[in-house]
Enzyme design. Structure first.
Site, PDB file in Angstrom:
ATOM      1  N   ARG A   1      -4.687  -4.826 -13.536  1.00  0.00           N
ATOM      2  CA  ARG A   1      -5.590  -5.971 -13.403  1.00  0.00           C
ATOM      3  C   ARG A   1      -6.990  -5.670 -13.929  1.00  0.00           C
ATOM      4  O   ARG A   1      -7.749  -6.582 -14.218  1.00  0.00           O
ATOM      5  CB  ARG A   1      -5.665  -6.407 -11.931  1.00  0.00           C
ATOM      6  CG  ARG A   1      -4.408  -7.124 -11.458  1.00  0.00           C
ATOM      7  CD  ARG A   1      -4.482  -7.460  -9.990  1.00  0.00           C
ATOM      8  NE  ARG A   1      -4.405  -6.253  -9.154  1.00  0.00           N
ATOM      9  CZ  ARG A   1      -4.351  -6.262  -7.835  1.00  0.00           C
ATOM     10  NH1 ARG A   1      -4.363  -7.412  -7.183  1.00  0.00           N
ATOM     11  NH2 ARG A   1      -4.277  -5.145  -7.147  1.00  0.00           N
ATOM     12  N   ARG A   2      -7.341  -4.420 -14.041  1.00  0.00           N
ATOM     13  CA  ARG A   2      -8.658  -4.063 -14.577  1.00  0.00           C
ATOM     14  C   ARG A   2      -8.510  -2.931 -15.591  1.00  0.00           C
ATOM     15  O   ARG A   2      -7.647  -2.065 -15.464  1.00  0.00           O
ATOM     16  CB  ARG A   2      -9.613  -3.637 -13.461  1.00  0.00           C
ATOM     17  CG  ARG A   2      -9.146  -2.435 -12.666  1.00  0.00           C
ATOM     18  CD  ARG A   2     -10.126  -2.067 -11.560  1.00  0.00           C
ATOM     19  NE  ARG A   2      -9.682  -0.898 -10.800  1.00  0.00           N
ATOM     20  CZ  ARG A   2      -9.897   0.360 -11.176  1.00  0.00           C
ATOM     21  NH1 ARG A   2     -10.538   0.621 -12.312  1.00  0.00           N
ATOM     22  NH2 ARG A   2      -9.473   1.365 -10.424  1.00  0.00           N
TER      23      ARG A   2
ATOM     24  N   GLU B   1      -0.144   2.308   6.697  1.00  0.00           N
ATOM     25  CA  GLU B   1      -0.986   1.213   6.227  1.00  0.00           C
ATOM     26  C   GLU B   1      -1.838   0.682   7.382  1.00  0.00           C
ATOM     27  O   GLU B   1      -1.606   0.995   8.555  1.00  0.00           O
ATOM     28  CB  GLU B   1      -0.109   0.081   5.679  1.00  0.00           C
ATOM     29  CG  GLU B   1       0.787   0.470   4.528  1.00  0.00           C
ATOM     30  CD  GLU B   1       0.033   0.736   3.241  1.00  0.00           C
ATOM     31  OE1 GLU B   1      -1.136   0.290   3.130  1.00  0.00           O
ATOM     32  OE2 GLU B   1       0.590   1.405   2.361  1.00  0.00           O
TER      33      GLU B   1
ATOM     34  N   LYS C   1      15.716   1.345   3.034  1.00  0.00           N
ATOM     35  CA  LYS C   1      16.310   2.517   2.391  1.00  0.00           C
ATOM     36  C   LYS C   1      17.748   2.743   2.847  1.00  0.00           C
ATOM     37  O   LYS C   1      18.620   3.112   2.045  1.00  0.00           O
ATOM     38  CB  LYS C   1      15.445   3.750   2.680  1.00  0.00           C
ATOM     39  CG  LYS C   1      14.029   3.643   2.143  1.00  0.00           C
ATOM     40  CD  LYS C   1      13.123   4.721   2.710  1.00  0.00           C
ATOM     41  CE  LYS C   1      11.689   4.549   2.245  1.00  0.00           C
ATOM     42  NZ  LYS C   1      10.763   5.501   2.888  1.00  0.00           N
TER      43      LYS C   1
END
Length: 452
Positions: free
Chosen positions: A46-47, A188, A203
């Site tokens: 994206r960048r 996370e 998995k």
């Protein structure tokens, strides 16, 4: 085709950058092993990145990259199940081989993706989707191809294993260790997929399909997390000679014996396993998969289950396989349109697609395991006799009993280990135990497996 194999990497996060670094570091080895030059021609980001070779095209249009004539193999490491699926299907439609680390996508949509790949004579490789750098997909599809798999059990989520290890070794409560796992980047900000077993279930669905030759059926995996595990239970398990691990199981049941239904168990849950078992001594963020097959017996595969290096290693193992396929089809008398000829490559789920079976997946109440039970009761005469009578009436055999000192005045915890029993029988027994007037709290149950 020229002597160079051209790669596109979609996503320049930890894994995508790790793949670039691996190729840069080990390019000579890759050439020697494959006989081809492997180059990255395009990346999806994206960048714009200043640290990327200026000869590599950087593009935010992932669909354009997936269709580019300047690309032979598309590596998808963006994650998710929406855009990633669209891009992979577009790449397949345009005749590109695909390498992905996306276990959620394959567990939920793999049947469709693999069928589309077969129809378009390309291959989707996914070693990095399960257990990071451990080559368990290749082992299951190739090295054990002559074996009949009876069962497998795996530590297939590093975050959960880190938490259980810290709780046992340092006596730390679950919430405290989870906070550290987030600070270290193992978990996370929203850790639900890890601690509730969803990541491991993705998995396990893949491993089970390869092991037993069945379609992917993630929605039928029984899933239980580790958020309810207490230090109390960790310590009692140790005292009884067991350790608690968060495991995924895929078990083939033959239907022999009372209440034993034929089919396959797919389950993820905390499990007591013997302290001296190899799997019990896989600690920290490591992953491991134990496979029991005939005639080989038990084999254990262990290593780093995540991280840039481990995942990039698995991604490039798939790339190398596909490079060899492309090299062989260049010289195939039938031309390159036969790239997915079974003579050149292993089927996606290890079995010829038309040979996948419809073996039923067993329901939770049909599963068979041993149990650890923690029962809190008033310290009255006859309490233990009442509990053991209920278990006996339900056909449940007791393996060990441990009665601990009172935690509260007048109350005692009773710890019971049982031999394997059908889950429905245990459900009924627990319901009756909890109705006893002397029982002061819900019965805590954790499944137990001897890994025998």
């Amino acid at each position: 085709m020229s002597n160079s194999i051209k790669l596109a990497i979609l996503g320049l996060g930890t894994v995508g950058t790790g793949v670039i670094n691996l190729i840069n570091d080990n390019l000579d080895e890759l050439k020697r092993r494959s006989g081809r030059n492997i180059i990255i021609t395009e990346v999806g980001t994206r960048r714009q990145r200043d640290d990327i070779d200026p000869d590599i095209i950087q593009n935010s249009d992932l669909m354009a990259i997936a269709a580019s004539e300047n690309v032979d193999i598309v590596i998808e490491v963006i994650g998710g199940t929406t855009l990633a699926k669209d891009v992979i299907m577009h790449a397949i439609k345009n005749g590109k081989h695909v390498v992905t680390a996306n276990k959620a996508l394959l567990a939920e949509h793999g049947n469709e993706i693999f069928a589309f790949a077969e129809a378009n004579n390309v291959h989707v490789a996914y070693e990095a989707a399960v257990a990071g750098g451990i080559p368990i997909i290749k082992v299951m599809r190739e090295a054990l191809a002559a074996n009949k798999v009876d069962w497998l059990a795996g530590i297939i989520n590093g975050t959960g294993n880190f938490i259980m290890t810290e709780m046992r070794d340092k006596g730390r409560p679950f919430a405290d260790v989870l906070n550290e796992a987030q600070e270290l980047g193992y978990a996370e900000a929203d850790p639900t997929f890890d601690v509730e077993g969803i990541d491991a279930a993705h998995k396990l669905a893949l491993l089970a399909s390869i092991a037993f030759g069945i379609p992917l059926q993630f929605d039928k995996v029984y899933c239980e997390g580790i958020t309810g595990i207490t230090l109390q239970d960790v310590n009692y398990a140790e005292e009884l000679g067991y350790r608690i691990k968060h495991l995924g199981f895929a078990v083939r049941r033959d239907g022999q014996g009372d209440n034993n239904a034929a089919g396959i168990e797919l389950r993820v849950h905390p499990t007591l396993i013997p302290q001296d078992a190899l799997l019990a001594n896989v600690n920290g963020v490591k992953n491991a998969v134990l496979v029991n097959s005939h005639p080989l017996g038990q084999t254990l595969y262990c290593g780093d289950g995540a991280g840039a290096g481990a995942t990039a290693s698995a991604v490039m193992a798939d790339v190398m396989d596909l490079v060899r396929v492309l090299g062989s089809t260049d010289n195939d008398d039938q031309g390159s349109n036969n790239q997915n000829n079974h003579g050149h490559h292993v089927p996606h789920l290890a079995f010829i697609p038309e040979q996948l079976s419809d073996t039923p997946i067993l329901r939770a109440e049909q599963m068979i395991t041993g149990y650890y039970l923690r029962v809190h009761a008033n310290d009255n005469p006859g309490v233990l006799a009442d509990i053991t009578r209920i278990l006996s009436d339900a056909g449940i055999n007791i393996d060990a009993i441990l009665q601990k000192p009172a935690h509260k005045v007048g109350q005692v915890p009773v710890i019971i280990l049982t031999l394997p029993v059908v889950e429905s029988q245990m459900n009924l027994a627990i319901e009756k135990i909890e109705k006893l007037e002397t029982i002061t709290d819900k019965v805590v149950r954790i499944r137990l497996d001897e890994l025998a």
